[in-house]
Design a protein around this motif. Structure first.
Motif, PDB file in Angstrom:
ATOM      1  N   ASP A 209      33.767  39.125  47.645  1.00  0.00           N
ATOM      2  CA  ASP A 209      34.186  37.743  47.917  1.00  0.00           C
ATOM      3  C   ASP A 209      35.355  37.713  48.894  1.00  0.00           C
ATOM      4  OD1 ASP A 209      32.250  36.671  46.271  1.00  0.00           O
ATOM      5  OD2 ASP A 209      33.570  36.547  44.512  1.00  0.00           O
ATOM      6  N   TRP A 212      34.016  38.360  52.401  1.00  0.00           N
ATOM      7  CA  TRP A 212      33.375  37.159  52.947  1.00  0.00           C
ATOM      8  C   TRP A 212      34.418  36.137  53.401  1.00  0.00           C
ATOM      9  CZ3 TRP A 212      28.703  36.000  54.584  1.00  0.00           C
ATOM     10  CH2 TRP A 212      27.580  36.703  54.117  1.00  0.00           C
ATOM     11  N   ASN A 213      35.407  35.899  52.556  1.00  0.00           N
ATOM     12  CA  ASN A 213      36.439  34.905  52.890  1.00  0.00           C
ATOM     13  C   ASN A 213      37.218  35.295  54.133  1.00  0.00           C
ATOM     14  OD1 ASN A 213      35.700  33.382  50.669  1.00  0.00           O
ATOM     15  ND2 ASN A 213      37.270  34.263  49.335  1.00  0.00           N
ATOM     16  N   GLN A 214      37.546  36.582  54.256  1.00  0.00           N
ATOM     17  CA  GLN A 214      38.283  37.029  55.438  1.00  0.00           C
ATOM     18  C   GLN A 214      37.413  36.941  56.686  1.00  0.00           C
ATOM     19  OE1 GLN A 214      41.641  37.924  55.487  1.00  0.00           O
ATOM     20  NE2 GLN A 214      41.228  37.659  57.680  1.00  0.00           N
ATOM     21  N   THR A 222      33.650  27.901  57.701  1.00  0.00           N
ATOM     22  CA  THR A 222      34.009  27.572  56.317  1.00  0.00           C
ATOM     23  C   THR A 222      32.929  27.907  55.301  1.00  0.00           C
ATOM     24  OG1 THR A 222      33.211  25.310  56.655  1.00  0.00           O
ATOM     25  CG2 THR A 222      35.569  25.720  57.046  1.00  0.00           C
ATOM     26  N   ARG A 224      29.444  30.745  54.207  1.00  0.00           N
ATOM     27  CA  ARG A 224      28.694  31.968  54.470  1.00  0.00           C
ATOM     28  C   ARG A 224      27.475  31.676  55.345  1.00  0.00           C
ATOM     29  NH1 ARG A 224      28.750  35.559  48.850  1.00  0.00           N
ATOM     30  NH2 ARG A 224      31.020  35.432  48.501  1.00  0.00           N
TER      31      ARG A 224
END
Length: 294
Positions: A209, A212-214, A222, A224
């Motif tokens: 997670d 993915w966020n980075q 904003t 995936r």
């Protein structure tokens, strides 16, 4: 075959009597300890190769080109540490066949094997193409091979050494292939550091997670789905890779071509700062804690 070995040299400086007296009195004792605070007091050198070999030894015919810049441990206060590191370096860069040889001998043997293998594999095919009157321009493009191997010491701090290896090769076709690999060594145990050594159990999902966020932040999106629309994960899933390198800032996860993106997007790097991962990290990895708190 031309093999060049470059040695690191240190300039000798003339010192005054005052400096000598200060050194004798122990003034520089603490400075010396600071300089040699890293495990093994390792010093490094490199072996360089720039070799071109034509089919049948004929300069009018296609050739293979091999360039090597191999970094290795040249000296240490601990010979076992030095030799063990070089075994890892040779295995990563040249292969297990060469890992037990002295570095210079290994590079020489690898160079000979590459040239001999090129000629053995391609000369019979090239000769048949010549007999079949194939287009010389096409033959030149398809039979001209190259390989580039580069390695360097990326970080050497206390009990940690990070080694970087880059490989590029062309063996005919539309384009060549390339990859970068990293070796994070715990110098106390002489073992590579793996993600399981750094994080608590069952860290994979939470760390995924964070990746993915980075990656979303790096690409100013904003979701995936937006990343997938850009081409990410079109060739493989985004999961924590063992191909990473440690730094004072955090961990950088390195994905080579085709791992999570198509060739045209190149290699992908995702860097996570230590602060972002603290809740997932184990307290048992001393070399990581030393680095993080430096």
């Amino acid at each position: 075959m031309m093999i060049y070995k470059q040695y690191t040299t240190m300039k000798k400086q003339t010192v005054s009597l005052l400096v000598i007296l200060l050194a004798a009195s122990g003034f520089f004792f603490s400075c010396g300890n600071t300089t040699n605070k890293n495990t093994g007091s390792l010093e490094f050198d490199s072996i360089q190769v720039n070799e071109t070999a034509h089919l049948f030894g004929d300069t009018a015919k296609p050739a293979c080109s091999l360039t090597i810049n191999f970094a290795y441990a040249d000296s240490s206060t601990d010979s076992v540490l030095r030799d063990s590191l070089n075994t890892y370096f040779l295995s990563l860069c040249l292969g297990e066949k060469y890992m037990t040889m002295p570095p210079l001998e290994a590079v020489r043997q690898y160079t000979d094997d590459y040239v001999n293998g090129y000629r053995k594999d391609l000369e019979p095919i090239y000769q048949k193409d010549e007999q079949d009157n194939a287009d010389p321009n096409d033959m030149g493009a398809w039979y001209s091979y190259y390989k580039n191997i580069e390695s360097r010491i990326q970080l050497y701090y206390k009990n940690l050494l990070v080694y970087r290896y880059y490989y590029e090769e062309y063996t005919g076709g539309a384009h060549g292939v390339y990859m970068t690999s990293f070796l994070n060594m715990d110098l106390r145990t002489l073992r590579p550091i793996h993600l399981d050594d750094i994080f608590v159990s069952d860290y994979q999902e939470a760390l995924t997670d964070l990746l993915w966020n980075q990656l979303m932040a790096d690409n100013n999106v904003t979701s995936r789905q937006e990343l997938e629309d850009l081409g990410y994960t079109s060739t493989g899933d985004l999961t924590p890779t063992e191909n990473f390198y440690l730094s004072k800032e955090g961990i950088t996860f390195f994905y080579n071509i085709y791992e999570i993106t198509p060739y045209v997007m190149g290699a992908i790097q995702i860097s996570l700062p230590w602060e972002m991962m603290l809740h997932l990290m184990s307290d048992d990895t001393m070399v990581v804690n030393e680095l993080r708190n430096s």
